[in-house]
Design a protein around this motif. Structure first.
Motif, PDB file in Angstrom:
ATOM      1  N   UNK A  53       0.831  -1.205   0.000  1.00 27.49           N
ATOM      2  CA  UNK A  53       0.000   0.000   0.000  1.00 27.49           C
ATOM      3  C   UNK A  53       0.869   1.260   0.000  1.00 27.49           C
ATOM      4  N   UNK A  54       1.954   1.219   0.761  1.00 27.23           N
ATOM      5  CA  UNK A  54       2.880   2.349   0.805  1.00 27.23           C
ATOM      6  C   UNK A  54       3.441   2.641  -0.585  1.00 27.23           C
ATOM      7  N   UNK A  55       3.933   1.588  -1.257  1.00 24.48           N
ATOM      8  CA  UNK A  55       4.541   1.803  -2.568  1.00 24.48           C
ATOM      9  C   UNK A  55       3.515   2.216  -3.617  1.00 24.48           C
ATOM     10  N   UNK A  56       2.297   1.741  -3.508  1.00 20.69           N
ATOM     11  CA  UNK A  56       1.248   2.188  -4.435  1.00 20.69           C
ATOM     12  C   UNK A  56       0.997   3.690  -4.250  1.00 20.69           C
ATOM     13  N   UNK A  57       0.915   4.121  -3.003  1.00 22.71           N
ATOM     14  CA  UNK A  57       0.709   5.544  -2.721  1.00 22.71           C
ATOM     15  C   UNK A  57       1.925   6.364  -3.141  1.00 22.71           C
ATOM     16  N   UNK A  58       3.110   5.845  -2.881  1.00 25.40           N
ATOM     17  CA  UNK A  58       4.334   6.552  -3.265  1.00 25.40           C
ATOM     18  C   UNK A  58       4.404   6.727  -4.781  1.00 25.40           C
ATOM     19  N   UNK A  59       4.067   5.696  -5.523  1.00 24.09           N
ATOM     20  CA  UNK A  59       4.106   5.800  -6.980  1.00 24.09           C
ATOM     21  C   UNK A  59       3.128   6.851  -7.500  1.00 24.09           C
ATOM     22  N   UNK A  60       1.964   6.951  -6.884  1.00 27.91           N
ATOM     23  CA  UNK A  60       1.031   8.022  -7.248  1.00 27.91           C
ATOM     24  C   UNK A  60       1.626   9.382  -6.908  1.00 27.91           C
ATOM     25  N   UNK A  61       2.247   9.469  -5.751  1.00 28.28           N
ATOM     26  CA  UNK A  61       2.861  10.722  -5.316  1.00 28.28           C
ATOM     27  C   UNK A  61       3.952  11.176  -6.282  1.00 28.28           C
ATOM     28  N   UNK A  62       4.707  10.238  -6.832  1.00 30.55           N
ATOM     29  CA  UNK A  62       5.806  10.589  -7.734  1.00 30.55           C
ATOM     30  C   UNK A  62       5.323  11.280  -9.000  1.00 30.55           C
ATOM     31  N   UNK A  63       4.048  11.156  -9.332  1.00 32.35           N
ATOM     32  CA  UNK A  63       3.490  11.810 -10.516  1.00 32.35           C
ATOM     33  C   UNK A  63       2.958  13.207 -10.220  1.00 32.35           C
ATOM     34  N   UNK A  64       2.989  13.599  -8.977  1.00 35.84           N
ATOM     35  CA  UNK A  64       2.434  14.890  -8.564  1.00 35.84           C
ATOM     36  C   UNK A  64       3.439  16.021  -8.786  1.00 35.84           C
ATOM     37  N   UNK A  65       3.027  17.071  -9.507  1.00 37.45           N
ATOM     38  CA  UNK A  65       3.903  18.247  -9.640  1.00 37.45           C
ATOM     39  C   UNK A  65       4.255  18.859  -8.285  1.00 37.45           C
ATOM     40  N   UNK A  66       3.331  18.774  -7.339  1.00 31.93           N
ATOM     41  CA  UNK A  66       3.601  19.322  -6.000  1.00 31.93           C
ATOM     42  C   UNK A  66       4.722  18.551  -5.310  1.00 31.93           C
ATOM     43  N   UNK A  67       4.765  17.241  -5.509  1.00 26.86           N
ATOM     44  CA  UNK A  67       5.852  16.443  -4.924  1.00 26.86           C
ATOM     45  C   UNK A  67       7.184  16.828  -5.557  1.00 26.86           C
ATOM     46  N   UNK A  68       7.181  17.012  -6.872  1.00 22.56           N
ATOM     47  CA  UNK A  68       8.418  17.437  -7.551  1.00 22.56           C
ATOM     48  C   UNK A  68       8.872  18.797  -7.058  1.00 22.56           C
ATOM     49  N   UNK A  69       7.924  19.690  -6.824  1.00 21.26           N
ATOM     50  CA  UNK A  69       8.277  21.013  -6.298  1.00 21.26           C
ATOM     51  C   UNK A  69       8.834  20.919  -4.885  1.00 21.26           C
ATOM     52  N   UNK A  70       8.258  20.016  -4.085  1.00 24.29           N
ATOM     53  CA  UNK A  70       8.677  19.878  -2.692  1.00 24.29           C
ATOM     54  C   UNK A  70      10.080  19.276  -2.562  1.00 24.29           C
ATOM     55  N   UNK A  71      10.376  18.228  -3.319  1.00 25.35           N
ATOM     56  CA  UNK A  71      11.669  17.546  -3.207  1.00 25.35           C
ATOM     57  C   UNK A  71      12.070  16.965  -4.560  1.00 25.35           C
ATOM     58  N   UNK A  72      12.501  17.819  -5.479  1.00 28.31           N
ATOM     59  CA  UNK A  72      12.761  17.364  -6.850  1.00 28.31           C
ATOM     60  C   UNK A  72      13.843  16.283  -6.949  1.00 28.31           C
ATOM     61  N   UNK A  73      14.863  16.336  -6.121  1.00 29.13           N
ATOM     62  CA  UNK A  73      15.938  15.345  -6.210  1.00 29.13           C
ATOM     63  C   UNK A  73      15.449  13.948  -5.842  1.00 29.13           C
ATOM     64  N   UNK A  74      14.705  13.849  -4.753  1.00 28.71           N
ATOM     65  CA  UNK A  74      14.194  12.547  -4.320  1.00 28.71           C
ATOM     66  C   UNK A  74      13.182  12.024  -5.331  1.00 28.71           C
ATOM     67  N   UNK A  75      12.282  12.878  -5.789  1.00 27.39           N
ATOM     68  CA  UNK A  75      11.261  12.437  -6.737  1.00 27.39           C
ATOM     69  C   UNK A  75      11.907  11.944  -8.033  1.00 27.39           C
TER      70      UNK A  75
END
Length: 87
Positions: free
Chosen positions: A37-59
């Motif tokens: 469940x964690x990895x499913x949610x994380x994979x969705x998060x990786x597609x979010x522009x907001x996640x890229x803005x928050x931590x672009x290197x990790x994403x």
């Protein structure tokens, strides 16, 4: 803007190797969900522009790992598909 939970997920991905506990135990304890469940949610998060803005290197790092795993699975090279972000 990403949620506190999603910030915590990116933070865990940034520093998980520095903790004494195995990553799967950290995931269950911090996020109250299964590893899948964690990895499913994380994979969705990786597609979010907001996640890229928050931590672009990790994403970007996690996206590269995910893409590498997918390619390895498609090529039939399961040895190369171990570890990293589950896709």
């Amino acid at each position: 803007m990403i949620s506190e939970r999603h910030r915590a997920m990116l933070e865990l991905e940034r520093h998980f190797w520095s903790y004494d506990e195995p990553k799967d135990i950290l995931i269950r304890a911090r996020f109250q969900c299964s590893v899948d469940e964690y990895y499913a949610e994380l994979n969705e998060l990786l597609e979010s522009p907001d996640a890229r803005d928050h931590d672009p290197l990790v994403v970007r790092r996690l996206q590269r790992l995910r893409d590498r795993r997918r390619r390895a699975r498609l090529d039939g090279n399961h040895d190369d598909a171990q570890g990293g972000v589950h896709a």
